[in-house]
Scaffold this motif. Structure first.
Motif, mmCIF file in Angstrom:
data_model
loop_
_atom_site.group_PDB
_atom_site.id
_atom_site.type_symbol
_atom_site.label_atom_id
_atom_site.label_comp_id
_atom_site.label_asym_id
_atom_site.label_seq_id
_atom_site.Cartn_x
_atom_site.Cartn_y
_atom_site.Cartn_z
ATOM 1 N N THR A 177 -4.910 2.250 4.955
ATOM 2 C CA THR A 177 -3.817 1.266 5.100
ATOM 3 C C THR A 177 -2.688 1.510 4.100
ATOM 4 O O THR A 177 -1.513 1.352 4.432
ATOM 5 N N CYS A 178 -3.039 1.914 2.870
ATOM 6 C CA CYS A 178 -2.008 2.201 1.860
ATOM 7 C C CYS A 178 -1.165 3.387 2.303
ATOM 8 O O CYS A 178 0.068 3.353 2.270
ATOM 9 N N TYR A 181 1.109 2.670 5.380
ATOM 10 C CA TYR A 181 2.211 1.761 5.007
ATOM 11 C C TYR A 181 3.291 2.554 4.259
ATOM 12 O O TYR A 181 4.478 2.460 4.570
ATOM 13 N N ASP A 186 4.285 -0.271 9.452
ATOM 14 C CA ASP A 186 4.162 -1.578 8.808
ATOM 15 C C ASP A 186 2.916 -2.348 9.251
ATOM 16 O O ASP A 186 2.984 -3.244 10.099
ATOM 17 N N SER A 188 1.465 -4.484 7.578
ATOM 18 C CA SER A 188 1.408 -5.777 6.875
ATOM 19 C C SER A 188 1.778 -6.952 7.778
ATOM 20 O O SER A 188 1.522 -8.088 7.446
ATOM 21 N N ASP A 216 -4.575 -1.787 -0.738
ATOM 22 C CA ASP A 216 -3.215 -2.323 -0.719
ATOM 23 C C ASP A 216 -2.291 -1.244 -1.294
ATOM 24 O O ASP A 216 -2.766 -0.232 -1.839
ATOM 25 N N ILE A 236 1.077 -4.936 1.107
ATOM 26 C CA ILE A 236 0.459 -5.349 2.382
ATOM 27 C C ILE A 236 0.041 -6.817 2.298
ATOM 28 O O ILE A 236 0.286 -7.593 3.213
ATOM 29 N N GLY A 240 -1.511 -9.691 5.478
ATOM 30 C CA GLY A 240 -1.639 -8.407 6.169
ATOM 31 C C GLY A 240 -3.104 -8.057 6.384
ATOM 32 O O GLY A 240 -3.514 -7.690 7.497
#
Ligand SMILES: [Zn+2]
Ligand SMILES: [Zn+2]
Length: 278
Positions: A177-178, A181, A186, A188, A216, A236, A240
């Motif tokens: 996810t990090c 992003y 996106d 989040s 995150d 996030i 999110g």
């Protein structure tokens, strides 16, 4: 969702399961050996048996192996390229020995040779890996933040690798996810997550998504800055992650938090569980 941490292997393999169990994990991720050194260390039959029986006892499942950091499947340097292939083959063999379902790996950097070169190099590396490894474990390519000359920050790049690599049934991917992003997807927001999953489906097929790395992001959307944060302590944010852990297309996946858990007293997975709709 099954949550866990990346945990250490100390003198024996089974210590990783004990550590994971103490930290409240349903699933764990481990390195096959020191992540900055080539070569997968030998492990005795006894250690493997102990790992398998502790895995049953602790009910930690699945176990994932994260490849060492030196792997570069797009390396222009022939010796690094060969060693990278060898390193994944030995990690996959180890995965089969210990009952781990997959090896996740960073894909690599083309070092200035360009995206097309990098993608072709990666696809043929994956093909070579599965010409040498005929076992059960899958290879998962991890999404990247896109810093420097790294490959894997767009789903189109993944799509190209998947369509030209051999043995597609053994190949999947891990969504960090990090990283996504920071790469500009996106995750989040509710709409952003839908759009991201739609893009994944279009380019790679959602059925190839086999693992989540829930981290995150300190870097902003599209910043290409790869800096992990504890859950809720980055861009996030908790809302999110609430969308992510409850999403019907994601909630059956194993999810690993990679920020060292001791640095916030192991709160990440408890926090994620508290976000799940009961
Ligand atoms: Zn990784
Ligand atoms: Zn990751």
């Amino acid at each position: 969702m099954r949550f866990g941490y990346h945990v250490r292997v100390k003198e024996k393999l089974a210590t990783a399961l004990d550590e994971g169990s103490t930290a409240g994990c349903d699933t764990i991720q481990i390195f096959p050996g020191p992540p900055q050194q080539w070569g997968t260390p030998n492990v005795s039959r006894e250690d493997i048996e102990e790992f398998r029986s502790r895995k049953e006892e602790t009910k930690i499942d699945p176990v994932t192996i994260h490849s060492i950091y030196l792997v570069n499947l797009a390396a222009p340097d022939e010796s690094i390229y060969r060693r990278s292939i060898g390193s994944l083959v030995s990690a996959l063999k180890r995965a089969d020995e210990i009952g781990a379902y997959a090896v996740v790996t960073h894909i690599g950097n083309h070092k200035g040779k360009g995206e097309v070169y990098g993608i072709e190099r990666i696809a043929s590396a994956v093909t070579s890996v599965f010409e040498k490894f005929k076992g059960e474990a899958m290879l998962l390519l991890e999404t990247t933040a896109g810093s420097g000359t790294s490959i894997g920050h767009t789903f189109e790049q993944f799509g190209s690798v998947f369509s030209s690599a051999g043995f597609p049934e053994k190949l999947g991917f891990c969504l960090d996810t990090c990283h996504v992003y920071a790469a500009g997807y996106d995750v989040s927001s509710v709409e952003g997550l839908e759009k991201t999953l739609g893009d994944i489906d279009k380019n790679m097929g959602l059925e190839r998504l086999k693992l989540l790395h829930l981290n995150d992001s300190l870097g902003g959307l599209g910043s290409r800055v790869d800096r992990h944060a504890h859950i809720g302590e980055g861009k996030i944010g908790l809302d999110g992650f609430r969308n992510i852990v409850n999403h019907p297309l994601l909630k059956e996946l194993p999810a690993i938090c990679e920020v060292p858990y001791e640095s916030n007293g192991g709160k990440d997975i408890a926090l994620l569980r508290s976000l799940e709709n009961k």
